[in-house]
Design an enzyme around this catalytic site. Structure first.
Site, PDB file in Angstrom:
ATOM      1  N   ILE A   1     -69.377  14.051 -44.353  1.00 55.57           N
ATOM      2  CA  ILE A   1     -68.676  13.761 -43.126  1.00 55.57           C
ATOM      3  C   ILE A   1     -67.638  14.985 -42.493  1.00 55.57           C
ATOM      4  CG2 ILE A   1     -66.990  12.645 -41.697  1.00 55.57           C
ATOM      5  CD1 ILE A   1     -67.354  10.155 -43.549  1.00 55.57           C
TER       6      ILE A   1
ATOM      7  N   PHE B   1     -70.603  17.775 -41.538  1.00 57.10           N
ATOM      8  CA  PHE B   1     -71.292  17.710 -40.281  1.00 57.10           C
ATOM      9  C   PHE B   1     -70.156  17.567 -39.035  1.00 57.10           C
ATOM     10  CE2 PHE B   1     -74.456  16.773 -43.063  1.00 57.10           C
ATOM     11  CZ  PHE B   1     -75.622  17.237 -42.404  1.00 57.10           C
ATOM     12  N   GLU B   2     -68.914  17.253 -39.266  1.00 55.39           N
ATOM     13  CA  GLU B   2     -68.143  16.828 -38.018  1.00 55.39           C
ATOM     14  C   GLU B   2     -67.537  18.424 -37.960  1.00 55.39           C
ATOM     15  OE1 GLU B   2     -67.594  14.535 -36.279  1.00 55.39           O
ATOM     16  OE2 GLU B   2     -68.575  13.072 -37.434  1.00 55.39           O
ATOM     17  N   GLY B   3     -67.460  19.212 -38.991  1.00 55.92           N
ATOM     18  CA  GLY B   3     -66.963  20.473 -38.868  1.00 55.92           C
ATOM     19  C   GLY B   3     -65.386  20.342 -38.613  1.00 55.92           C
TER      20      GLY B   3
ATOM     21  N   ARG C   1     -77.986  15.065 -40.068  1.00 59.16           N
ATOM     22  CA  ARG C   1     -77.123  14.448 -40.473  1.00 59.16           C
ATOM     23  C   ARG C   1     -77.465  13.030 -41.142  1.00 59.16           C
ATOM     24  NH1 ARG C   1     -70.783  13.208 -38.148  1.00 59.16           N
ATOM     25  NH2 ARG C   1     -70.391  11.502 -39.917  1.00 59.16           N
TER      26      ARG C   1
END
Length: 257
Positions: free
Chosen positions: A104, A107-109, A236
């Site tokens: 998470i 991919f969220e950064g 993702r």
């Protein structure tokens, strides 16, 4: 198995009238939980236990009924603003493993300041969707720009809601190991619990299909935003499928209390 709750053994069940016109009975004590059924005004419901939950018009108590779901005490005519029966003992949702947290976060950064996500929603930290353009609910706890440490605390807070979501949406036929569970937590974190609730993916799992079959078939379908395929969502979903396919003996669903 949904989050298990059991009433205090000494507390007898009691029946009360519903006061709202249409009142949702949910799988857990809060408005973010899935709706299991609805009650109509004047309907008689039997309460087996009570527990704290989402505040509704100043009332934080939720009543568990004999239908196995929860309704806000605000809509139940108990004759009291306090507890009228025993407290429910609640099993918590499984915590995600580090592989899920890492997925998470990747991919969220991390962005310390408020920004707009690909569909125009104000976001901060590791993909936290703000309740308003100023992220007032975040500012109530942390300074913005966020430090990375506080960003991870916020991420952990946000993940808990989706851990609960997946646990409550999983019926008695669902069996998930911790990696499959983590893939679904990441997916619901991304698409929202409401979308997860109405998805073919969860429907197939609840019909008894194997997660090993369902996840690689259904997760890749969730690659659109505004009707457009986003390469980031494709990557993702591939990562979530890969996580779900990674062997582990650690069990997540059904929940053991």
């Amino acid at each position: 198995m949904k989050l298990a709750t059991i009433a205090a053994l000494a507390a007898p069940a009691s029946a009360y009238l519903i006061t709202g016109s249409t009142v949702n009975c949910r799988t857990g004590p809060g408005t973010s939980y899935a709706v299991k059924k609805s009650y109509t005004q004047g309907q008689d419901v039997t309460i087996t236990c009570q527990t704290p939950g989402t505040i509704v018009n100043g009332n934080s108590i939720w009543d568990k009924t004999t239908d196995g779901c929860y309704v806000s005490d605000y809509y139940v005519q108990t004759g009291s603003s306090g507890y009228v029966t025993g407290r429910c003992a609640v099993c918590s949702a499984p915590k995600s493993n580090q592989a899920t947290v890492d997925l998470i976060a990747e991919f969220e950064g991390f962005v310390p300041n408020i920004y707009l996500d690909p569909v125009g929603k104000p976001t901060v930290g590791y993909g936290h969707l703000c309740s308003d353009s100023n992220c007032s609910e975040v500012r109530a706890k942390y300074a913005i720009p966020l430090s990375q440490t506080n960003g991870k605390k916020l991420l952990a807070d946000d993940m808990a809601r989706f851990e609960t979501c997946i646990t409550n949406l999983s019926g008695s036929k669902v069996t998930l190991n911790l990696n499959q569970y983590g893939a679904l937590v990441s997916w619901s974190f991304n698409v929202g619990c409401g979308n997860a609730q109405t998805s073919t993916l969860m429907s197939r799992l609840n019909n008894g299909e194997s997660a090993a079959t369902v996840l690689p078939q259904e997760l890749p379908k969730w690659k659109y935003a505004g009707g457009v395929v986003l390469p980031g969502l494709v990557r993702r979903r591939d990562a979530e499928v890969a996580l779900g396919a990674t062997a582990t003996t650690a069990k997540a669903i059904p929940v053991s209390c």
